[in-house]
Design an enzyme around this catalytic site. Structure first.
Site, PDB file in Angstrom:
ATOM      1  N   ASN A 140      -7.373 -10.967  -2.652  1.00 29.24           N
ATOM      2  CA  ASN A 140      -7.298  -9.630  -2.081  1.00 29.24           C
ATOM      3  C   ASN A 140      -8.556  -8.855  -2.474  1.00 29.24           C
ATOM      4  O   ASN A 140      -9.152  -9.107  -3.505  1.00 29.24           O
ATOM      5  CB  ASN A 140      -6.035  -8.933  -2.608  1.00 29.24           C
ATOM      6  CG  ASN A 140      -5.921  -7.483  -2.215  1.00 29.24           C
ATOM      7  OD1 ASN A 140      -5.716  -6.609  -3.054  1.00 29.24           O
ATOM      8  ND2 ASN A 140      -6.050  -7.189  -0.931  1.00 29.24           N
ATOM      9  N   GLY A 141      -8.954  -7.921  -1.603  1.00 31.77           N
ATOM     10  CA  GLY A 141     -10.075  -7.052  -1.934  1.00 31.77           C
ATOM     11  C   GLY A 141     -11.237  -7.203  -0.974  1.00 31.77           C
ATOM     12  O   GLY A 141     -11.896  -8.236  -0.965  1.00 31.77           O
ATOM     13  N   LYS A 171       0.610  -9.609  -9.014  1.00 34.54           N
ATOM     14  CA  LYS A 171      -0.633  -9.149  -8.390  1.00 34.54           C
ATOM     15  C   LYS A 171      -1.442  -8.426  -9.455  1.00 34.54           C
ATOM     16  O   LYS A 171      -0.952  -7.486 -10.085  1.00 34.54           O
ATOM     17  CB  LYS A 171      -0.357  -8.216  -7.209  1.00 34.54           C
ATOM     18  CG  LYS A 171      -1.608  -7.830  -6.417  1.00 34.54           C
ATOM     19  CD  LYS A 171      -1.240  -7.078  -5.136  1.00 34.54           C
ATOM     20  CE  LYS A 171      -2.464  -6.860  -4.247  1.00 34.54           C
ATOM     21  NZ  LYS A 171      -3.407  -5.874  -4.787  1.00 34.54           N
ATOM     22  N   CYS A 179      -2.450  -1.462 -10.145  1.00 30.87           N
ATOM     23  CA  CYS A 179      -2.638  -0.069  -9.743  1.00 30.87           C
ATOM     24  C   CYS A 179      -3.251   0.722 -10.899  1.00 30.87           C
ATOM     25  O   CYS A 179      -2.736   0.692 -12.014  1.00 30.87           O
ATOM     26  CB  CYS A 179      -1.311   0.551  -9.338  1.00 30.87           C
ATOM     27  SG  CYS A 179      -1.459   2.274  -8.808  1.00 30.87           S
ATOM     28  N   HIS A 211      -6.687  -9.318  -6.912  1.00 29.97           N
ATOM     29  CA  HIS A 211      -7.584  -8.310  -6.354  1.00 29.97           C
ATOM     30  C   HIS A 211      -8.888  -8.464  -7.127  1.00 29.97           C
ATOM     31  O   HIS A 211      -8.968  -8.103  -8.297  1.00 29.97           O
ATOM     32  CB  HIS A 211      -6.999  -6.919  -6.520  1.00 29.97           C
ATOM     33  CG  HIS A 211      -7.812  -5.849  -5.872  1.00 29.97           C
ATOM     34  ND1 HIS A 211      -7.318  -4.599  -5.577  1.00 29.97           N
ATOM     35  CD2 HIS A 211      -9.107  -5.816  -5.437  1.00 29.97           C
ATOM     36  CE1 HIS A 211      -8.252  -3.864  -5.017  1.00 29.97           C
ATOM     37  NE2 HIS A 211      -9.351  -4.579  -4.930  1.00 29.97           N
ATOM     38  N   GLY A 269      -5.709  -5.692   3.089  1.00 30.18           N
ATOM     39  CA  GLY A 269      -5.230  -4.383   2.695  1.00 30.18           C
ATOM     40  C   GLY A 269      -5.559  -3.350   3.750  1.00 30.18           C
ATOM     41  O   GLY A 269      -5.001  -3.339   4.848  1.00 30.18           O
ATOM     42  N   MET A 318       0.848  -1.203   0.000  1.00 31.81           N
ATOM     43  CA  MET A 318       0.000   0.000   0.000  1.00 31.81           C
ATOM     44  C   MET A 318       0.874   1.239   0.000  1.00 31.81           C
ATOM     45  O   MET A 318       1.659   1.447   0.939  1.00 31.81           O
ATOM     46  CB  MET A 318      -0.944  -0.016   1.207  1.00 31.81           C
ATOM     47  CG  MET A 318      -1.996  -1.113   1.145  1.00 31.81           C
ATOM     48  SD  MET A 318      -3.070  -1.165   2.602  1.00 31.81           S
ATOM     49  CE  MET A 318      -2.021  -2.040   3.785  1.00 31.81           C
ATOM     50  N   MET A 319       0.754   2.038  -1.051  1.00 33.67           N
ATOM     51  CA  MET A 319       1.572   3.238  -1.185  1.00 33.67           C
ATOM     52  C   MET A 319       1.359   4.177   0.008  1.00 33.67           C
ATOM     53  O   MET A 319       0.232   4.407   0.441  1.00 33.67           O
ATOM     54  CB  MET A 319       1.232   3.972  -2.476  1.00 33.67           C
ATOM     55  CG  MET A 319       1.644   3.216  -3.733  1.00 33.67           C
ATOM     56  SD  MET A 319       3.427   2.916  -3.838  1.00 33.67           S
ATOM     57  CE  MET A 319       4.063   4.580  -3.968  1.00 33.67           C
TER      58      MET A 319
END
Length: 347
Positions: A226-227, A154, A115, A186, A248, A33-34
């Site tokens: 993920n998600g 990913k 992303c 995701h 996340g 996670m940025m």
């Protein structure tokens, strides 16, 4: 500022060479996670979940090659198993960055194909790469040839109005053919126009069934999901269908969920939030002695008492005091004491 003379990795550790053993350990991980999963956040998450797989923020391959590697790649030895997530779409550059990361002791290289931000699209990487499975396959193959640690991908289910499962599955198959050891799905589309990155994490509908089907039809392929996974119960339900779950935002905003999930998976006893927080003291004091400001660490601790009596007071004390000159571990003790006092009054 770019540097030409790079410092040796101060935390060398043996990388994982047994890919099968490594991918088998993916039952719990924390998403890259940025601006969030930096080295201080990851140390905290390692305390919460000793066996979870941790991921860095996304770093572009060219930054790894030309930038300040200590700042971009440095980590504490306690963070293992640790994966570096790379961004990029040039096979040669990605292979060079992967070699550097392997030399620094990372356990996995993960390629970002999910992303959706405008900046990422402008650089021709991230989610837009799902429309270029052959190029991604070339990138994966180049990294696999360059390192002897697992290379993983990913991705999303697709971009914009892609609603064909076979296209998604074909993208995954191409990466596995190129040597990808695992895929993290995701489970929603990415919209490249009209939605912000935040909206892209919330608005496109989740379709967990696509990930379930992918695993069902490819039983030998390790698949992590993920998600939208925000509770122990939800994660345990997903694990009936896939090999692993990746938390996340839940792991950041309510980090005790991460601890509770690992305890549920391993049978370990649940520890209190206070016990977990106090384990951070040696790390915090060491970094403060290095000249780091407390605010860079304390921001990752704010959610520990989420939805608990005194949780708001805990956040308030840290938020208001951590940026002040001289703030140290004593501020965390103060926040903890305020939280204790509020909890006792409620009880």
């Amino acid at each position: 500022m770019a540097v030409t003379e790079q410092a040796e990795n101060p935390f060398p550790a043996p990388s994982v060479r047994d890919t099968q053993r490594y991918v088998a350990s993916l039952r719990l991980s924390v998403a890259p996670m940025m601006d969030w999963t930096d080295r201080h956040c990851r140390v905290f998450h390692r305390i919460l979940a000793p066996g979870a797989r941790l991921y860095t923020e996304m770093v572009h391959a060219n930054a790894v090659i030309h930038g300040d590697r200590e700042r971009l790649l440095g980590f504490d030895r306690c963070e293992h198993p640790l994966a570096l997530q790379l961004g990029g779409s040039e096979p040669v550059a990605l292979a060079a960055a992967a070699r550097i990361a392997a030399d620094w002791g990372y356990d996995e290289i993960n390629l970002n194909c999910g992303c959706p931000s405008d900046r990422v699209q402008a650089g021709r990487f991230g989610a837009c790469l799902m429309r270029e499975p052959e190029l991604v396959g070339d990138c994966v193959a180049a990294m696999v040839a360059a390192v002897d640690i697992p290379v993983t991908v990913k991705c999303r289910l697709g971009v914009d109005e892609d609603n064909e499962y076979d296209r998604f599955a074909g993208f995954v198959d191409r990466q596995v053919q190129a040597g990808a050891a695992m895929v993290v799905v995701h489970a929603r589309n990415a919209w490249l126009q009209g939605l912000s990155p935040k909206e892209n994490r919330e608005i496109p509908p989740l379709r967990y069934d696509w990930a379930y089907r992918l695993k069902r039809e490819r039983p030998d392929l390790p698949v992590a999901l993920n998600g939208g996974i925000a509770s122990v119960q939800a994660a345990q339900a997903h694990l009936q269908h896939v090999d692993g779950v990746m938390l996340g935002r839940a792991a950041y905003h309510d980090p005790y969920v991460l601890h509770a999930l690992e305890a549920a998976q391993t049978g370990a006893a649940l520890r209190t939030r206070e016990e977990l927080l106090l384990q951070m003291r040696p790390y915090v004091e060491a970094r403060l002695a290095d000249g780091l400001s407390l605010k860079h660490i304390s921001k990752h601790l704010l959610g520990l008492f989420h939805a608990q009596p005194g949780g708001r007071a805990f956040r308030q004390v840290l938020s208001e005091g951590a940026h002040r000159p001289g703030a140290d571990w004593g501020l965390i003790e103060q926040a903890l004491q305020v939280t204790r006092d509020r909890a006792e009054r409620v009880a």
